[in-house]
Design a protein around this motif. Structure first.
Motif, PDB file in Angstrom:
ATOM      1  N   GLY A  33       0.811  -1.200   0.000  1.00  0.00           N
ATOM      2  CA  GLY A  33       0.000   0.000   0.000  1.00  0.00           C
ATOM      3  C   GLY A  33       0.850   1.258   0.000  1.00  0.00           C
ATOM      4  N   ASP A  34       0.183   2.384   0.076  1.00  0.00           N
ATOM      5  CA  ASP A  34       0.833   3.694   0.068  1.00  0.00           C
ATOM      6  C   ASP A  34       1.092   4.112   1.511  1.00  0.00           C
ATOM      7  N   LYS A  35       2.320   3.958   1.951  1.00  0.00           N
ATOM      8  CA  LYS A  35       2.665   4.242   3.347  1.00  0.00           C
ATOM      9  C   LYS A  35       2.440   5.713   3.688  1.00  0.00           C
ATOM     10  N   GLU A  36       2.816   6.603   2.791  1.00  0.00           N
ATOM     11  CA  GLU A  36       2.661   8.034   3.055  1.00  0.00           C
ATOM     12  C   GLU A  36       1.192   8.421   3.155  1.00  0.00           C
ATOM     13  N   ALA A  37       0.368   7.848   2.274  1.00  0.00           N
ATOM     14  CA  ALA A  37      -1.069   8.150   2.311  1.00  0.00           C
ATOM     15  C   ALA A  37      -1.695   7.629   3.597  1.00  0.00           C
ATOM     16  N   ALA A  38      -1.260   6.449   4.028  1.00  0.00           N
ATOM     17  CA  ALA A  38      -1.784   5.875   5.266  1.00  0.00           C
ATOM     18  C   ALA A  38      -1.412   6.747   6.465  1.00  0.00           C
ATOM     19  N   PHE A  39      -0.163   7.226   6.488  1.00  0.00           N
ATOM     20  CA  PHE A  39       0.281   8.093   7.581  1.00  0.00           C
ATOM     21  C   PHE A  39      -0.496   9.405   7.568  1.00  0.00           C
ATOM     22  N   ARG A  40      -0.693   9.946   6.368  1.00  0.00           N
ATOM     23  CA  ARG A  40      -1.409  11.214   6.233  1.00  0.00           C
ATOM     24  C   ARG A  40      -2.841  11.093   6.752  1.00  0.00           C
ATOM     25  N   PHE A  41      -3.530  10.018   6.375  1.00  0.00           N
ATOM     26  CA  PHE A  41      -4.908   9.840   6.826  1.00  0.00           C
ATOM     27  C   PHE A  41      -4.940   9.551   8.326  1.00  0.00           C
ATOM     28  N   GLY A  42      -3.972   8.765   8.810  1.00  0.00           N
ATOM     29  CA  GLY A  42      -3.898   8.498  10.242  1.00  0.00           C
ATOM     30  C   GLY A  42      -3.737   9.771  11.049  1.00  0.00           C
ATOM     31  N   THR A  43      -2.979  10.731  10.517  1.00  0.00           N
ATOM     32  CA  THR A  43      -2.811  12.018  11.179  1.00  0.00           C
ATOM     33  C   THR A  43      -4.138  12.744  11.307  1.00  0.00           C
ATOM     34  N   LEU A  44      -4.975  12.654  10.279  1.00  0.00           N
ATOM     35  CA  LEU A  44      -6.293  13.287  10.320  1.00  0.00           C
ATOM     36  C   LEU A  44      -7.149  12.667  11.424  1.00  0.00           C
ATOM     37  N   VAL A  45      -7.192  11.340  11.472  1.00  0.00           N
ATOM     38  CA  VAL A  45      -8.011  10.662  12.483  1.00  0.00           C
ATOM     39  C   VAL A  45      -7.493  10.962  13.886  1.00  0.00           C
ATOM     40  N   ASP A  46      -6.164  10.893  14.056  1.00  0.00           N
ATOM     41  CA  ASP A  46      -5.562  11.203  15.357  1.00  0.00           C
ATOM     42  C   ASP A  46      -5.941  12.612  15.812  1.00  0.00           C
ATOM     43  N   ALA A  47      -5.865  13.555  14.882  1.00  0.00           N
ATOM     44  CA  ALA A  47      -6.147  14.946  15.245  1.00  0.00           C
ATOM     45  C   ALA A  47      -7.611  15.129  15.638  1.00  0.00           C
ATOM     46  N   ILE A  48      -8.522  14.554  14.875  1.00  0.00           N
ATOM     47  CA  ILE A  48      -9.949  14.683  15.192  1.00  0.00           C
ATOM     48  C   ILE A  48     -10.253  14.128  16.582  1.00  0.00           C
ATOM     49  N   ILE A  49      -9.610  13.004  16.934  1.00  0.00           N
ATOM     50  CA  ILE A  49      -9.923  12.329  18.188  1.00  0.00           C
ATOM     51  C   ILE A  49      -9.123  12.865  19.357  1.00  0.00           C
ATOM     52  N   THR A  50      -7.840  13.174  19.154  1.00  0.00           N
ATOM     53  CA  THR A  50      -6.990  13.537  20.295  1.00  0.00           C
ATOM     54  C   THR A  50      -6.511  14.990  20.298  1.00  0.00           C
ATOM     55  N   GLU A  51      -6.578  15.689  19.164  1.00  0.00           N
ATOM     56  CA  GLU A  51      -6.136  17.086  19.111  1.00  0.00           C
ATOM     57  C   GLU A  51      -7.085  17.905  18.247  1.00  0.00           C
ATOM     58  N   PRO A  52      -8.357  18.006  18.626  1.00  0.00           N
ATOM     59  CA  PRO A  52      -9.347  18.680  17.779  1.00  0.00           C
ATOM     60  C   PRO A  52      -9.042  20.145  17.487  1.00  0.00           C
ATOM     61  N   ALA A  53      -8.241  20.784  18.328  1.00  0.00           N
ATOM     62  CA  ALA A  53      -7.908  22.189  18.092  1.00  0.00           C
ATOM     63  C   ALA A  53      -7.096  22.371  16.806  1.00  0.00           C
ATOM     64  N   VAL A  55      -7.793  20.935  14.017  1.00  0.00           N
ATOM     65  CA  VAL A  55      -8.650  20.613  12.881  1.00  0.00           C
ATOM     66  C   VAL A  55      -9.524  21.805  12.514  1.00  0.00           C
ATOM     67  N   ASN A  56      -9.511  22.163  11.227  1.00  0.00           N
ATOM     68  CA  ASN A  56     -10.402  23.188  10.690  1.00  0.00           C
ATOM     69  C   ASN A  56     -11.418  22.486   9.795  1.00  0.00           C
ATOM     70  N   TYR A  57     -12.645  22.339  10.283  1.00  0.00           N
ATOM     71  CA  TYR A  57     -13.660  21.592   9.539  1.00  0.00           C
ATOM     72  C   TYR A  57     -14.158  22.365   8.325  1.00  0.00           C
ATOM     73  N   TYR A  58     -14.136  23.680   8.418  1.00  0.00           N
ATOM     74  CA  TYR A  58     -14.607  24.494   7.295  1.00  0.00           C
ATOM     75  C   TYR A  58     -13.643  24.374   6.113  1.00  0.00           C
ATOM     76  N   ARG A  59     -12.352  24.459   6.380  1.00  0.00           N
ATOM     77  CA  ARG A  59     -11.347  24.360   5.307  1.00  0.00           C
ATOM     78  C   ARG A  59     -10.916  22.929   5.029  1.00  0.00           C
ATOM     79  N   ARG A  60     -11.312  22.006   5.897  1.00  0.00           N
ATOM     80  CA  ARG A  60     -10.915  20.592   5.821  1.00  0.00           C
ATOM     81  C   ARG A  60      -9.389  20.466   5.861  1.00  0.00           C
ATOM     82  N   THR A  61      -8.820  21.010   6.942  1.00  0.00           N
ATOM     83  CA  THR A  61      -7.363  20.959   7.102  1.00  0.00           C
ATOM     84  C   THR A  61      -7.008  20.504   8.515  1.00  0.00           C
ATOM     85  N   VAL A  62      -5.818  19.938   8.644  1.00  0.00           N
ATOM     86  CA  VAL A  62      -5.159  19.728   9.932  1.00  0.00           C
ATOM     87  C   VAL A  62      -3.847  20.492   9.831  1.00  0.00           C
ATOM     88  N   ASP A  63      -3.696  21.504  10.672  1.00  0.00           N
ATOM     89  CA  ASP A  63      -2.598  22.452  10.521  1.00  0.00           C
ATOM     90  C   ASP A  63      -2.679  23.033   9.106  1.00  0.00           C
TER      91      ASP A  63
END
Length: 220
Positions: A33-53, A55-63
């Protein structure tokens, strides 16, 4: 032991990720699989669950990293599944309510032994969740597994057992856990670990060998 988490990646102590990089150099194997893509998506999930600050839901960004609408939708569905699981799982409920998130620890001159040889390393780790009052924590994972059996196999294949033993020994904790959410069907899988059990022992054996190799390569 606790420090500002923003400093974590600038520190020089040895992390489990450093051991992973060393293993990949010494024992390269095919990547699935795509290791970089997996890490990137994992960062999104981690941020939503453990670091919601972060996450920008309007812009759909993490940092400053942008995600697609589909990625955000899946991540939110996975978060929903975790919250629903917490209604049935008392430990997970307490973890989501009470734990410190993204807390990192440093252990100076941590002792190791490999083949009867003793040495020390300065070590670090960064917890997704840590229950300070109980002195144990655990890890959040995203996974392609669709069954408990596949998840159990992933724990060994991706060396998540090594990670958990590494974290437990830095914190000197006797318990640990992994909660993993499937990217395929949003099921939540779990693994509870106790010092001295098969998972801990296997993980410790893995990290002791790599820690010794790391020590040997950094004698100077």
């Amino acid at each position: 032991m606790n420090h500002n988490p923003d400093e974590y990646y600038n520190r020089r102590e040895v992390s489990n990720s450093d051991l992973t990089e060393l293993k990949n150099l010494l024992h390269p194997r095919a990547q699935y699989g795509d290791k970089e893509a997996a890490f990137r998506f994992g960062t999104l999930v981690d941020a939503i669950i453990t670091e919601p600050a972060r996450v920008n839901y309007y812009r759909r960004t993490v940092d400053d990293v942008s995600y697609t609408a589909d990625e955000f939708l899946l991540a939110q569905e996975m978060h929903k599944s975790l919250r629903m699981e917490a209604r049935r799982d008392s430990l997970l409920s307490r973890v989501l309510e009470l734990s410190d998130t993204q807390r990192f620890m440093v252990n100076k001159t941590q002792p190791f032994e490999y083949g009867g040889f003793r040495f020390t390393l300065d070590t670090r780790c960064k917890w997704d969740w840590f229950l300070t009052a109980a002195n144990f924590g655990g890890d959040l994972k995203t996974t392609f597994a669709t069954s408990q059996k596949q998840f159990d196999e992933a724990v060994d294949f991706f060396d998540w057992d090594r990670s958990r033993a590494w974290y437990m020994d830095i914190a000197r904790s006797d318990r640990d856990f992994i909660y993993a959410i499937s990217k395929k069907n949003c099921l939540v899988f779990k693994k509870h670990i106790t010092r001295g059990d098969a998972i801990y022992n296997r993980g410790r054996e893995k990290y002791e060998e790599l820690a010794f190799q790391y020590w040997c390569l950094n004698l100077n």
